[in-house]
Design an enzyme around this catalytic site. Structure first.
Site, mmCIF file in Angstrom:
data_model
loop_
_atom_site.group_PDB
_atom_site.id
_atom_site.type_symbol
_atom_site.label_atom_id
_atom_site.label_comp_id
_atom_site.label_asym_id
_atom_site.label_seq_id
_atom_site.Cartn_x
_atom_site.Cartn_y
_atom_site.Cartn_z
ATOM 1 N N GLU A 47 0.919 -1.169 -0.034
ATOM 2 C CA GLU A 47 0.012 0.085 -0.050
ATOM 3 C C GLU A 47 0.763 1.089 0.062
ATOM 4 O OE1 GLU A 47 -2.138 -3.164 2.474
ATOM 5 O OE2 GLU A 47 0.015 -2.592 2.170
ATOM 6 N N CYS A 93 -2.898 -3.558 7.137
ATOM 7 C CA CYS A 93 -2.159 -3.793 8.580
ATOM 8 C C CYS A 93 -2.643 -2.504 9.350
ATOM 9 C CB CYS A 93 -0.976 -3.919 8.606
ATOM 10 S SG CYS A 93 0.327 -2.406 7.950
ATOM 11 N N CYS A 119 -0.725 0.407 7.292
ATOM 12 C CA CYS A 119 -1.115 0.833 6.124
ATOM 13 C C CYS A 119 -2.729 1.171 5.979
ATOM 14 C CB CYS A 119 -1.146 -0.386 5.140
ATOM 15 S SG CYS A 119 0.599 -0.942 4.777
ATOM 16 N N ALA A 139 13.034 -43.239 -9.980
ATOM 17 C CA ALA A 139 14.471 -43.126 -10.519
ATOM 18 C C ALA A 139 14.551 -43.679 -11.983
ATOM 19 C CB ALA A 139 15.335 -43.846 -9.384
ATOM 20 N N ARG A 172 11.948 -23.875 -7.016
ATOM 21 C CA ARG A 172 12.945 -23.418 -5.830
ATOM 22 C C ARG A 172 12.849 -22.235 -5.888
ATOM 23 N NH1 ARG A 172 18.054 -27.843 -7.027
ATOM 24 N NH2 ARG A 172 16.677 -29.947 -6.771
ATOM 25 N N LEU A 189 20.639 -28.808 -3.933
ATOM 26 C CA LEU A 189 19.195 -28.287 -3.972
ATOM 27 C C LEU A 189 19.250 -26.559 -3.847
ATOM 28 C CD1 LEU A 189 18.164 -30.174 -0.516
ATOM 29 C CD2 LEU A 189 17.579 -30.696 -3.166
#
Length: 320
Positions: A55, A78, A88, A165, A187, A207
């Protein structure tokens, strides 16, 4: 009264909000649109680290044009003040806006209902809409706030016979490069990523995110293990400890035992399944309960997306 046009603007705001995932942590990824006479005047979304809020960004961009405008915001503004910035709801109340349309109420007790009440007390027409697109864009925040855990995406690559697999001697990858690139894009939307000890020892997974320009978006690495975590990793002993992972979005990447443990505990919110079209056979790990036919007859899951990725097929299921 909420109109179809209001719903279209909220859906557009929800798409914009996704730019902030997961960079706004610990704050929610929110977006705000300032619309006047049917035209977009300004927009904003929560910035990395959680401030400025959406905002504040949108109102700063709109300037005086916010007077008399309708402002669409994906989450209730908020109501609590912070050392990092004003509430906000107060910014909107002072903006001169004629109307605020909210796509999702805020379950945080510091705001819940108080944000919209403050707007209405300032003479602004304010309404909350049950907008599924807005709720979806806030899934991590809502799950973290309401259930005290991350929103969990279980990612798996499966063969046509639900093996995890390829046959021995055919390398590490079951799916092709397009599917693997898509995994890296997902990811980049996660705060954290987890594998089981068996996958860690068998594959030594990195990862990380290996897409140009997004390498810095690699999530925290977590290991499901009863023993100590290696350097660069953190650990939980079981799915029941998931609340210890201070994240809004968690991806669980394998293997079969870890997948079944999270599914059995009812902790999976989304299934992200990359399906190779060939059969593998043999006696390797398999997850027959995640085959397309099995999932189609399981009332716990709703097919949300299906698309080809090279020679593979992506299927996405959301918990019903």
């Amino acid at each position: 009264m909420i109109t179809d046009e209001d719903r279209r603007w909220l859906a557009a705001a929800a798409r914009l909000a996704r730019r902030g995932i997961p960079l706004t942590r610990p704050n929610p990824a929110v977006a705000a649109l300032v619309v006047k006479d049917g035209r977009l005047v300004a927009r904003g979304w929560t910035q990395p680290g959680g401030r400025p809020h959406a905002e504040a960004e949108a109102l700063a961009a709109a300037g005086k044009a916010s007077a008399g405008a309708t402002i669409y915001v994906t989450l209730e503004p908020c109501a609590h003040r912070s050392a990092r910035g004003p509430a906000c709801a107060d910014l909107l109340a002072a903006s001169g806006a004629a109307r605020v349309v909210i796509g999702c109420g805020d379950p945080d007790p510091r705001t819940a209902g108080q944000g919209i009440a403050r707007l209405q007390a300032a003479g602004i027409e304010a309404e909350t809409v049950d907008c599924p697109d807005c709720a979806a864009s806030l899934a991590g925040y809502l799950t973290r706030t309401q259930r005290r855990r991350p929103h969990v995406t279980l990612k798996l690559a499966l063969s046509a016979d639900q093996r995890l697999a390829p046959p021995p001697g055919e390398g590490q990858w079951l799916t092709g490069p397009d599917a693997r690139a898509h995994v890296h894009a997902w990811r980049a939307r996660m705060d954290a990523i987890l594998v089981g000890r068996g996958t860690f020892e068998a594959d030594a997974p990195r990862l990380d995110v290996r897409l140009p320009g997004l390498e810095a978006r690699s999530p925290e690495r977590w290991l499901l293990t009863s023993s100590a975590a290696p350097d660069g990793w953190q650990r939980i002993a079981g799915p029941g400890d998931i609340g210890r992972i201070d994240a809004q979005y968690l991806m669980v990447e394998g293997g079969a035992q870890t997948a079944r443990a999270f599914l059995a505990a009812g902790l999976v919110d989304r299934l992200l399944i990359y399906r190779a079209l060939r059969e593998v056979g043999g006696t390797g790990a398999a997850l027959g309960e995640l085959g397309e036919t099995a999932l189609a007859s399981d009332p716990r899951w709703r097919l949300a997306d299906a698309r080809p990725l090279g020679n593979d097929l992506l299927t996405v299921y959301e918990r019903g």
